[in-house]
Write a protein that holds these residues in place. Structure first.
Motif, short mmCIF file in Angstrom:
data_model
loop_
_atom_site.label_atom_id
_atom_site.label_comp_id
_atom_site.label_asym_id
_atom_site.label_seq_id
_atom_site.Cartn_x
_atom_site.Cartn_y
_atom_site.Cartn_z
N VAL A 202 0.77 -1.40 -0.06
CA VAL A 202 0.07 0.00 -0.13
C VAL A 202 1.12 1.41 -0.05
O VAL A 202 1.90 1.20 0.65
CB VAL A 202 -0.93 -0.03 1.31
CG1 VAL A 202 -0.18 -0.05 2.31
CG2 VAL A 202 -1.90 1.12 1.25
N CYS A 203 0.46 2.26 -0.84
CA CYS A 203 1.43 3.60 -0.85
C CYS A 203 0.95 4.30 0.39
O CYS A 203 0.02 3.89 1.02
CB CYS A 203 0.73 4.41 -2.01
SG CYS A 203 0.89 3.66 -3.56
N LYS A 204 1.97 5.12 0.85
CA LYS A 204 1.65 5.92 2.19
C LYS A 204 0.44 6.85 2.00
O LYS A 204 0.20 7.58 1.09
CB LYS A 204 3.01 6.94 2.20
CG LYS A 204 2.97 7.51 3.55
CD LYS A 204 4.27 8.57 3.52
CE LYS A 204 4.45 9.27 4.88
NZ LYS A 204 5.70 9.93 5.03
N ALA A 205 -0.39 6.72 3.17
CA ALA A 205 -1.73 7.42 3.03
C ALA A 205 -2.02 7.87 4.54
O ALA A 205 -1.49 7.44 5.45
CB ALA A 205 -2.64 6.57 2.40
N ARG A 206 -2.87 8.84 4.64
CA ARG A 206 -3.42 9.29 5.78
C ARG A 206 -5.14 9.47 5.44
O ARG A 206 -5.52 10.49 4.56
CB ARG A 206 -2.68 10.75 6.10
CG ARG A 206 -1.26 10.66 6.65
CD ARG A 206 -1.01 9.90 7.88
NE ARG A 206 0.12 9.92 8.09
CZ ARG A 206 1.07 8.95 7.90
NH1 ARG A 206 1.00 8.04 7.16
NH2 ARG A 206 2.39 9.05 8.40
#
Length: 457
Positions: free
Chosen positions: A163-167
């Motif tokens: 998963v890509c970095k996310a917030r």
């Protein structure tokens, strides 16, 4: 009186108690036994246990019947500005609507922290950044953000992470993303009509969680003495990347700053259009935007596990005549004024964005998307294990179909969403790819059998 123990807490018990006082418990049981047989007490208890599951809904109807004029929140729809009208306004008391433009940088997919599930409210300069306002359908939207982050990583063979970095959590943007890097992040949010949002907020936090009665008195007290930062200029305070102080900071400059700095602002009441706009701005497949409604399954919510792993029934919102009187007051109009201005400008911005993307192409994609959503609901809902069952029973995180709290319903470890996307890959638009990165093994096997498990993007 033993049978009364099983009906404690139900409205049916109140009626039965009246007859018990007159006839006596033994006489009542005797009557029921004549009608239903020797299992009368067990039958009565079983019936009452079923009713206990639906008591909250019955109480809602009783409360609603006590009010004089009930206004459904669905009537609080956004004002639409037809883009075919060249005179349609784009300026709202100095706040300028704008067309959001396609993301011109490489997709912001960066390696996440190993414990990324615990860092959804941490600051970040990079990645897919979603600011999650309260009671705007933001659990659904945050799930879309995570689903995109997951599927982008899955499609890029150069990445060795899932998963890509996310917030995707509730934050105040000025504390978390004030120094974000525009060429290495995609910042977006979603807004709902301020009146509908605050009414939903009252029913969610005060009525459902704090167990307050949904009376006019309690509603007005909440609106006048409740958490001011979540009521007065809430959008300006929570979404701005700069510090916002009511009465000191220029609200017009703040609203313009939000619309300028964000890559996209969606509209809750136009969720399908917002989802397709997001897909086209990021140039990701429509399949990345499939979702199952986050808070609509059975009416129960576990607050992401924050309430001690207990499912709470969430009362549907309504507006009584007394509540409406306050919402029509100068006090609420003043508190909601600039949030409403920002909302109207964002709503108009969505229209301008659709124009820029091409209306015919855009609504072709919307039609495919709606069909895919219907198919997803048909094929996926009965296979998904939610944190809360329809009857309010709690399921531990590791046993659900959620990747992260309730938002993970959209990432679904079920490949039902994948099949829905694959089944609808047809026609002139190629905006719906087959591979959405979902992982249910049995449905993946079906996809392979039907030879619909691969596509060249």
């Amino acid at each position: 009186m033993q049978f009364l123990q099983c009906c404690r807490g139900t409205s049916l018990c109140h009626s039965l108690a009246f007859f018990v006082l007159i006839l006596g418990s033994l006489q009542l049981i005797a009557i029921l036994t004549q009608v239903y047989g020797t299992n009368a007490r067990d039958l009565l208890c079983q019936s009452m246990n079923v009713q206990r599951k639906t008591i909250a809904s019955n109480e809602i109807k009783e409360k609603a019947s006590e009010t004089t004029a009930i206004t459904e929140l669905e009537q609080l729809l956004p004002r639409r500005y037809p883009v075919s009208d060249s005179n349609a306004t784009t300026n709202f008391e100095g706040v300028q609507a704008r067309a959001f433009t396609p993301y011109e940088h490489p997709v912001p997919c960066f390696e996440p922290e190993q414990d990324w599930k615990l860092r959804q409210s941490d600051a970040s300069q990079t990645g897919f950044l979603f600011v999650k306002p309260f009671k705007t359908g933001s659990s659904t939207a945050s799930g879309l953000n995570l689903r995109i982050a997951r599927n982008v990583a899955a499609r890029d063979q150069q990445h060795d992470f899932d998963v890509c970095k996310a917030r995707s959590d509730h934050v105040w943007a000025n504390a978390k993303y004030y120094d974000r890097l525009p060429d290495k992040s995609f910042l977006w949010t979603i807004v709902r009509h301020p009146t509908a949002r605050v009414v939903s907020q009252f029913f969610h936090f005060r009525v459902s969680r704090a167990k307050s009665e949904p009376t006019d008195r309690n509603f007005i007290a909440y609106m006048t003495t409740g958490p001011i930062d979540m009521i007065h200029d809430y959008y300006l305070g929570s979404l701005s990347l700069q510090d916002y102080k009511r009465g000191e900071t220029d609200p017009v400059a703040t609203a313009n700053h939000i619309l300028k700095e964000y890559n996209f602002v969606g509209i809750t009441e136009r969720m399908d259009e917002s989802a397709i706009a997001l897909a086209m701005l990021l140039n990701v497949p429509i399949g990345d935007l499939l979702y199952l409604t986050a808070k609509g399954h059975g009416g129960y919510d576990d607050a992401g596990g924050r309430d001690g792993n207990v499912c709470t029934f969430i009362w549907p919102s309504f507006v009584s005549s007394g509540m409406q009187a306050y919402l029509d007051s100068d006090d609420w109009k003043e508190k909601s004024h600039w949030d409403t201005i920002l909302y109207d400008a964002a709503n108009r911005s969505l229209d301008l964005t659709i124009d820029k993307l091409g209306r015919e192409r855009f609504y072709d994609n919307v039609a495919v998307y709606k069909q895919a959503k219907r198919l997803s609901e048909e094929r996926c809902l009965h296979n998904v294990t939610f944190p809360c069952s329809e009857g309010g029973d709690y399921t531990p995180d590791e046993e659900t179909s959620c990747l992260w709290k309730d938002s993970g319903w959209l990432l679904a470890r079920h490949s039902c969403l994948r099949i829905a996307a694959q089944s609808l890959h047809k026609g002139p638009t190629h905006f719906l790819p087959l591979h959405t990165g979902c992982g249910c093994e049995c449905l993946d096997a079906v996809a392979r059998e039907l030879k619909i498990d691969q596509i060249t993007l």
